[in-house]
Structures are given as C-alpha cells and as structure tokens.
Design a protein around this motif. Structure first.
Motif, PDB file in Angstrom:
ATOM      1  N   ALA A 115      38.100  45.845  39.385  1.00  0.00           N
ATOM      2  CA  ALA A 115      38.521  45.529  38.014  1.00  0.00           C
ATOM      3  C   ALA A 115      39.995  45.152  38.021  1.00  0.00           C
ATOM      4  N   ASP A 116      40.426  44.447  36.963  1.00  0.00           N
ATOM      5  CA  ASP A 116      41.818  44.032  36.892  1.00  0.00           C
ATOM      6  C   ASP A 116      42.736  45.232  36.983  1.00  0.00           C
ATOM      7  N   ALA A 117      43.846  45.048  37.696  1.00  0.00           N
ATOM      8  CA  ALA A 117      44.811  46.121  37.817  1.00  0.00           C
ATOM      9  C   ALA A 117      45.421  46.421  36.462  1.00  0.00           C
ATOM     10  N   TYR A 143      44.737  54.455  41.346  1.00  0.00           N
ATOM     11  CA  TYR A 143      46.085  53.964  41.142  1.00  0.00           C
ATOM     12  C   TYR A 143      47.002  55.139  40.847  1.00  0.00           C
ATOM     13  N   LEU A 193      36.256  41.639  26.103  1.00  0.00           N
ATOM     14  CA  LEU A 193      36.063  41.789  27.539  1.00  0.00           C
ATOM     15  C   LEU A 193      34.656  41.404  27.975  1.00  0.00           C
ATOM     16  N   THR A 200      51.965  36.942  25.417  1.00  0.00           N
ATOM     17  CA  THR A 200      51.005  36.592  26.468  1.00  0.00           C
ATOM     18  C   THR A 200      50.038  35.521  25.976  1.00  0.00           C
ATOM     19  N   ASP A 250      41.040  47.961  48.512  1.00  0.00           N
ATOM     20  CA  ASP A 250      40.495  47.078  47.481  1.00  0.00           C
ATOM     21  C   ASP A 250      38.978  47.074  47.493  1.00  0.00           C
ATOM     22  N   SER A 255      32.330  38.187  30.545  1.00  0.00           N
ATOM     23  CA  SER A 255      32.126  39.089  31.681  1.00  0.00           C
ATOM     24  C   SER A 255      30.929  39.979  31.375  1.00  0.00           C
ATOM     25  N   THR A 284      48.065  47.019  33.534  1.00  0.00           N
ATOM     26  CA  THR A 284      49.390  46.451  33.282  1.00  0.00           C
ATOM     27  C   THR A 284      50.291  47.406  32.543  1.00  0.00           C
ATOM     28  N   ASP A 315      42.311  30.706  30.903  1.00  0.00           N
ATOM     29  CA  ASP A 315      42.688  32.114  30.766  1.00  0.00           C
ATOM     30  C   ASP A 315      42.028  32.642  29.493  1.00  0.00           C
ATOM     31  N   THR A 316      41.335  33.758  29.588  1.00  0.00           N
ATOM     32  CA  THR A 316      40.638  34.262  28.404  1.00  0.00           C
ATOM     33  C   THR A 316      41.606  34.640  27.291  1.00  0.00           C
ATOM     34  N   ASN A 317      42.893  34.808  27.600  1.00  0.00           N
ATOM     35  CA  ASN A 317      43.886  35.083  26.564  1.00  0.00           C
ATOM     36  C   ASN A 317      44.220  33.832  25.754  1.00  0.00           C
TER      37      ASN A 317
END
Length: 891
Positions: free
Chosen positions: A886-888, A844, A766, A794, A858, A812, A890, A802-804
């Motif tokens: 930050a990313d939501a 959330y 990350l 994924t 947001d 980051s 999953t 895409d970092t994946n």
C-alpha cells in the motif's frame, strides 16, 4: 447621424392649445451634417404683437428616472413678435447647409436667436413644448410613474406642443396629444428629423425628409423642404372616393373602384400607398401612381368571401403619399348569409388562477380555447389553426395547428390547452370533448389579459372561420363564455352563466353536461406480452381496434409512453408517435414496434401506449420490456472527489465505475446546508439546492467534474457548472436517481454542521466501497478505507493520471486486509510486537507522525512477532502496520 430615407408624412387632428396665438411652426432635431443646424421656429397667428418674455421652450424625453424628464430648457428673450411674423432659434449663428457637399448651401437663414444650446435628442420619442411662466428645472421628472400622463406641471399654461415619435407602441412616453397638441411620426423606423405645419399655423403637421433641404432633387417634392424664418408650403392633399361604397362579400374581383385625387398636378410622378383595415373582408392592392401632369388615378377593390357569418363589416380604405395629407373612405361589406360551422364557446386566458388542465400545476398551460361544431355534419379540422392578434403570431402555425385526421362530430367539442394534457378523448375528465396541448409545445397559448387580444380560427386555406375579442378577464381564474352556450353573440363571465357559479368548464356546457355522447373506445392489443430490448426493430405489433367497422376513414395516432424504450415504426423509422388509417368498412390498424437497446441497466419496464382517434375514447395498453444483459446499476455512479476551496472554488467529481453506459435521466445532485446538512438521511424533498442531471449520460469509466459557475481554481475545464455547487465544510452533497427520497440515494459526500469536516480540503475516493450511512452524526471521516483527505495544494498541482487530479479517477479494488495487535512490549530498548493479519504486512516507524521509515521488506512479513532491536533514541516512537504494497503514509 441617420442615413437618408424617403420623405413620409403624418397628420393628427387638432393643433396647439385652446386660443393659442403663438405656435410652434417648424422644428428640425437632426441634420445630415452632424446636428450643427438644429432649430425651431415660432409663428404669431394672431392680429396683435405678442411678447415672448414669459415663454420657455422645453423638450421632454427620457432620463435616469424614466419617461417625462426635461432634457432641454430655453427661456425666450423679451422680444415682441409681430402678427404674422416668425421667431427663429438655432444652435448656429447662421443656417448654411451644404448637405450634398457640392460647395453650395442649399439652405440659408439668419436666426433671430443664434447660438442657442439646442442639443435635441434624435433617437427616441420626444415632446417639444412652448409654455408660459415655467418654474421647473432641467432634469426634472414630470411623469413620476411613467404612465404617459404628466404628474408635475411647472408652468401656468401650455401654449403649444408637438411630439416627434419613433416608436408609438413602446419606448419613452410622449405627451403632446394629452396637452392639446399633436403627435407626429414615425418616419419609417426613425423619429422624424424635420416637422412643420402645412401652411403657417396650419392645422396639420407634416414630416420632411431627413435631408430634404437638398433642393435640386426632382423626386423630393417642393413642399417638404425646410423653410426656417420663411413661409411654410401649403400641404398637398389627397382625396378618395369609392364607388360603390357598399358591396357584398361574394362580389369577388373589382367589387368597388377607388379614385384617388390631388388638388393640382405635379411635374413628377406621385406614388400612392393603399391599405385596407381588414383584408379578410376587402383587398385594395398595395399602390397606384398618379403620373406627372395628372390629378387622379383609379384602383380596384376585391371582396373576400370569408365563409362565416359575421354580418356587415366596415372596412377603412386609406391612401397616403410622400408630401401629402392622406385620405380615408369607408367601405361596407355585407355578409352573404353564411351559417356558423364552428364557434369558440369558451376561453380561459390571461393570468390563470386554477388548474384547468388537471395536471397538478397552475401555470400558463391551463389557458384553453373550447371550440364546438354547431352543424349537423362532421368537420375535418386537419390543418385548421388558431392565431392570436393575427399580425403578431410566432409562426405559420399560429398558437396551435390541428393534427391530420382531427374530425369533430356534430355538437361535439375540442379543447386546446396551453399544455399539460394527454391528447385525445379522456373518459370522465373533460366531458366527452377531445383535448390537445398547443402544437407549439410551449405550455402557453400566449393569450394576454390586457384587453387588447383577439383569437381567430382559420381553416387550412387561411380563410377565417371564427374570431372573437378578448376583453380584460372577468376575474382571476375565471373564463369567458358565450352568454348562451353555442349561440354566437356576446360573451360573459363563466360564473354568470353557470347555475353552480363554476369559474370554467373546459369540454362541457356551462352547467357541466357533455356537448355530445362519445361512448365508443379504442382498444390496443399486442402480438407479444413481453419483449426484450435487444430484439430491436419489429419486436412486436400493436393493433388498434374500433368497437365496430368504421363508416368512413378514421385516422388513429399511436403514442409511446417511453420513447427511450419503445418506438412506433412508420415503415421507415421508429418514432414517438405515428398515425395510421382504419379504412371505411374495417375496424383495425396495426403498427410495428421497435425496442430500443439503451445500454442502461433499467430492468423490466412496462411501457404504456396510448391510441387516439377523433370521436373515440382513448385506448391504452402496456407492453413489458425486459433488459437481460445490461449489468450497470445506480451503485456504479459514485462521487470520486470532493474539493472545497476559497470563495467560489468548489468542485465535485462523479464517475461511472461500471461496465455499461448509464443515463442520469431523472437524477439530481443536491446540496444540504448548515443546520439541514444531515436531513438527507430521513427527508423527502427539502434540499437547499438541486441540479438536474437528466441531460447527462456517462459512458463506462467516464469521469465528469461539476463546478461552481464562478470557480477559477484549480485551472481545469469543468464539464458542467451550477450555482448549487457552492458547498462549505458543513454541507452534504447527495445524488438521487429519482425523487428526493432516501430510497433513491445513489451516493453521498456526508458532513455534519458542527464538525465542518469538509472545510478547506479535498477528499479522494480510494475504492468502490460504500462511504456513507444514515446514522445520526456519521460523516465522511468515518469511512477512512473509502475516502482519503488530500490538501488543496496537492490537488491544484496534480496532473492527469493522478487520482488527485480533478477529472481523472482510476478505481482501486476494495481490500479485505485487516490487522490486530495482541501485545506490544519495550524491554531494555527492544520493542516486540505480536500481531496477526489477513495478508502480508509492512511495518513503518516514526518519531513525529510526519516522517515514516519502512522497517520490513517491501515484500511484506507474515503474521507473528516483529522485533525492533535498535529503536530510535527519542522521547516517543510510533509504529504502523499496514497492508504490504500500500502507499507509504505521508503523515
């Protein structure tokens, strides 16, 4: 079918088995028309008829079990072979060969036994045998250990034998000469297609041409043609006379005259090939022609003055020709009383067993050759070179060529090792001898211990200076030494001449003392004690100094111990080593030095320089190189993704997150497996797999992928492949910037044996935070702020950007966000959460920990109280507070 070649003939002494009456007289194993006319012919040399009923014709070649396999068996019929008669066996009903395709058969013969299954091998060494009372079977292995001697003999006697040889020194074994027969061939680079005895039952086997049944060609001699079922032609015989047959090596050109003759003239020219067994003693040219109608011709033999005392030498002059039995004559070349100048005093060769070069490793680099100057004057060895088995050297430089400026003083020694040494004279290590590694830089002198090697020293004009045979070494780990040091003659085991039974003594007498006194040492001084790598060319000057003025020119070579940081300039460019000359009457020579700005943050480094000159002890000095501006460090090299898939689908991603290029010279990627998966935390060495990263340099921001050599999923192009990337979920992967030691750890993908945290998953970095520690039991899951688990699907579906995606990484920043909850309550369906955070937060909500819905804007909310006045009608409701933006989640 092979291509046509000119006829070549060979012969060997003796024929057949003792007292044999029936002999193999002629054999063809190959023909131009597709092997449809193979045959063999037997001949009764005796005075009485012989029954063939107990005879078998067999062929021995190769098979699945190696040499000595029976390839063909034919039991002969109950036929009485009359005295002086032939028995012809062929694989066709009639031998009608139209080899030139003109519609006319040049050869016709009716076999006595037609249609036999003759499928003769024609691409390798084979042995054809006529035996009595055969009891074996097709495909039997008669040479079980493939040593050239038959271990199984399924017959009562060998009647006759002939081997057809393609490769005398390699390939399948052949056996005729060991069974009382003869070995014939090769025919150029091929196995002979056709062989026959010169004259029926004659003592000499000859080779015919592949297509010699083409009778109309005048250059094909009549006595090389096939004669199945008919009389073999008598051989054409050469004779050779040398006059005189004793010469002196300083007799020069035309020292002797050779006369080659044939017994009767021919109607075509006959080219004679001439050879000398030792061209360092006498040269006889390459060929001469006996013209049509003549019966002899002469040629000159030149003596060679080799310049070293080798006594009288016998040289064999040989003549051969197509369709003829060759001849040899002996020429004696007397020495002209040369004196020895250089002698090979000691040789360490074969399978070494001791660390002779003192580099800490026992290997072929420990082989050495010790050479001593036995004159009263210095000898300049510039351009001299060493060869082993002169005809099989690897290049014009042999196994070692001495560098320019190599001078050997009287009574002094020089030792050539296979490698592993610093050139020059090293005080206290090898007496006072000069030492050098092979100029071939192969860590070996290629000196075998099979007893068939010899080593030769030649000067810069290719003249032989000294030569010696190398027998089988006395013992493993023991050298061969002159029986009396420096006295040319016989050699013996080193322990036999050493008073202390030492097994070798490179650079010294067998008793350990130095050959000569060398006390003067070179010294090195610098114009500056410290320089910056940014200063580039001419950053400083190194001056090499002798203790006193030189009486003659002295060649000095200066080496940089770290060419990646400092080079020696030869006036045109910076090099790892440069030679210069201290002129007679002077004592110094200077060399410009060039700093190398390598863009690698390697701090301040001391670079050692070494100066060498013949007959002086090496000089050493160090120059400090500073690195003021490069800011990259080992911490900038990090793992950025881990992938552990099925089978061999394993990958790791590494990124340089720094701002400058970093060389991974001396670095390694290691795997620690199963019960050793946490040993990297304390161990020095001992990794289960090690991959050298030294050839890799990473530019700032560059990402690479290292994969298993057999990986196929995901479908990406790996940058590097290695079998050590074969991790399972309980294997740790560690990068080291030097020797395997906790102090050199750069980054870790940390797992435990029983936790199996890395199985069937991918982890993506990350940020640049530290994702490991050396606490027992700690693993990648303890660093959730640095590593995120990502399912394999994924990763496999990810695209670049895409970092994946394996092969792409965008760093980051490390967040300092933190949050704490002071209280939470649920009163009458209203949920109240009191919290504090170091930054804006998002809230959330979920009922299944899978699907999350954002409850705050947001833009984030500040610390304080969050109230949810309409919670979901569910058995359980979950809330998550995290850094705004930050990313939501999953899951």
């Amino acid at each position: 079918m092979k291509s046509k070649i000119l006829p070549i003939f060979a012969f060997a002494a003796g024929f057949g088995s003792a007292g044999a009456q029936v002999v193999i007289n002629e054999v063809r194993i190959d023909d131009p028309s597709g092997d449809t006319h193979e045959y063999f012919e037997l001949y009764n040399t005796g005075a009485d008829a012989v029954s063939l009923v107990n005879y078998s014709y067999i062929v021995i070649g190769d098979g699945a079990s190696g040499s000595g396999t029976i390839e063909s068996v034919l039991s002969l019929p109950d036929v009485s072979l009359a005295a002086g008669d032939y028995f012809l066996v062929a694989n066709s009903t009639e031998l009608n060969i139209d080899a030139d395709g003109d519609g006319t058969a040049e050869l016709s013969a009716i076999p006595d036994l037609a249609g036999a299954s003759l499928v003769f091998e024609n691409g390798d060494n084979v042995t054809h045998l006529l035996v009595e009372n055969f009891t074996g079977l097709l495909a039997d292995d008669l040479d079980t250990d493939d040593d050239g001697t038959l271990d199984v003999n399924p017959w009562s006697s060998v009647v006759d034998a002939v081997s057809l040889v393609a490769t005398p020194d390699s390939g399948d074994e052949f056996y005729a000469s060991t069974l009382g027969g003869q070995d014939v061939g090769p025919n150029g680079t091929f196995v002979p297609a056709h062989v026959f005895r010169g004259g029926d039952g004659g003592a000499t086997w000859l080779m015919g041409d592949f297509g010699s049944e083409l009778a109309d060609d005048p250059v094909i001699l009549q006595n090389t043609k096939d004669t199945p079922g008919g009389a073999n032609p008598p051989p054409l015989t050469l004779s050779l006379v040398l006059s005189p047959n004793v010469i002196d090596e300083d007799d020069d050109f035309g020292a002797s005259t050779g006369t080659v003759s044939i017994d009767s003239s021919l109607d075509v020219d006959l080219e004679i090939t001439i050879s000398s067994s030792d061209e360092s003693e006498a040269i006889a040219g390459s060929s001469v022609t006996i013209f049509a109608g003549d019966t002899s011709e002469t040629f000159q033999i030149d003596a060679i003055d080799d310049g070293w005392p080798d006594g009288s030498q016998d040289v064999t002059i040989a003549v051969t020709a197509s369709g003829a039995i060759g001849a040899e004559a002996l020429l004696t070349v007397n020495d002209d009383s040369d004196a020895y100048t250089l002698v090979i005093n000691e040789v360490y060769y074969g399978d070494v067993g001791e660390d002779a070069n003192q580099d800490g490793t026992v290997d072929d680099a420990d082989q050495f050759i010790e050479i001593v100057n036995v004159t009263e004057s210095p000898i300049d060895l510039s351009g001299y070179y060493l060869v082993e088995n002169a005809g099989t050297d690897f290049s014009d430089d042999g196994i070692h060529r001495f560098r320019e400026g190599t001078v050997l003083d009287p009574d002094c020694a020089i030792v050539v090792f296979g490698g592993g040494v610093t050139d020059g004279t090293l005080a206290g290590m090898f007496g006072t001898a000069q030492v050098t590694g092979s100029s071939r830089e192969t860590n070996s002198l290629f000196l075998s211990g099979d007893g068939n090697d010899f080593v030769t020293l030649l000067d810069d004009s290719d003249a032989e200076v000294f030569s010696m045979d190398l027998p089988v070494p006395p013992e493993l780990g023991e050298s061969l030494n002159l029986a009396m040091d420096l006295v040319p003659g016989s050699y013996t085991s080193h322990s036999g001449v050493s008073p202390f039974a030492e097994t070798f003594s490179p650079g010294t007498f067998a008793e350990g003392g130095p050959f000569c006194d060398v006390t003067d040492a070179l010294s090195i001084s610098f114009s500056s004690s410290s320089v910056s790598e940014e200063d580039g060319e001419g950053v400083a000057t190194a001056t090499v100094t002798l203790p006193s003025a030189a009486s003659s020119d002295v060649t000095v070579t200066l080496f940089s111990g770290n060419p990646s940081k400092l080079l020696v300039n030869d006036g045109f460019e910076g090099l790892a080593e440069v030679s210069g000359v201290i002129s007679a009457g002077s004592s110094q020579v200077s060399f410009p030095l060039d700093a190398v700005n390598n863009s690698t943050a390697d701090g301040t480094i001391d670079v050692e320089l070494v100066a060498l000159a013949s007959n002086y002890l090496n000089g050493n000095g160090s120059l400090e190189i500073t690195d003021p501006s490069d800011t990259s460090s080992a911490a900038d090299i990090v793992f950025t993704q881990y992938y552990e898939g099925s089978s061999n689908n394993k990958h790791v991603e590494i990124t340089n997150i720094g701002s400058s290029t970093i060389s991974l010279d001396g670095w390694s990627l290691t795997r620690w497996s199963n019960d050793t998966t946490e040993d990297w935390k304390t161990a020095t060495g001992g990794a289960g797999g090690v991959y050298d990263l030294s050839e890799i340099t990473l530019e700032a921001g560059q990402t690479i992928v290292i994969s298993n050599s057999s990986a196929v999923v995901p479908e990406i192009v790996s940058d590097y492949q290695t079998g050590i990337v074969n991790h399972n979920g309980n294997d740790s992967l560690v990068i080291y910037s030097g020797p395997i030691d906790p102090a050199n750890i750069v980054d870790v993908l940390s797992f435990t044996e029983t936790g199996n945290e890395g199985a069937d998953t991918s982890y993506v970095r990350l940020n640049s935070g530290t994702g490991w520690n050396t606490n027992a039991g700690s693993n990648i899951t303890d660093f959730a702020s640095v590593w995120a688990a990502v399912d394999l699907e994924t990763v496999e579906n990810a695209a670049t950007g895409d970092t994946n995606y394996l092969g792409f990484y965008a760093e980051s920043a490390v967040s300092d966000y933190s949050v704490s909850i002071s209280s939470i309550s649920n009163v009458a369906g209203t949920v109240t959460i009191d919290f504090s955070a170091t930054g804006l937060s998002d809230v959330y909500r979920s009922t299944d920990l899978q699907t999350w819905t954002i409850q705050a804007s947001d833009e984030g909310i500040s610390s304080g109280t969050y109230v949810d006045e309409a919670p979901l009608d569910a058995d359980e409701t979950y809330y998550l507070i995290q850094e705004a933006g930050a990313d939501a989640p999953t899951s």
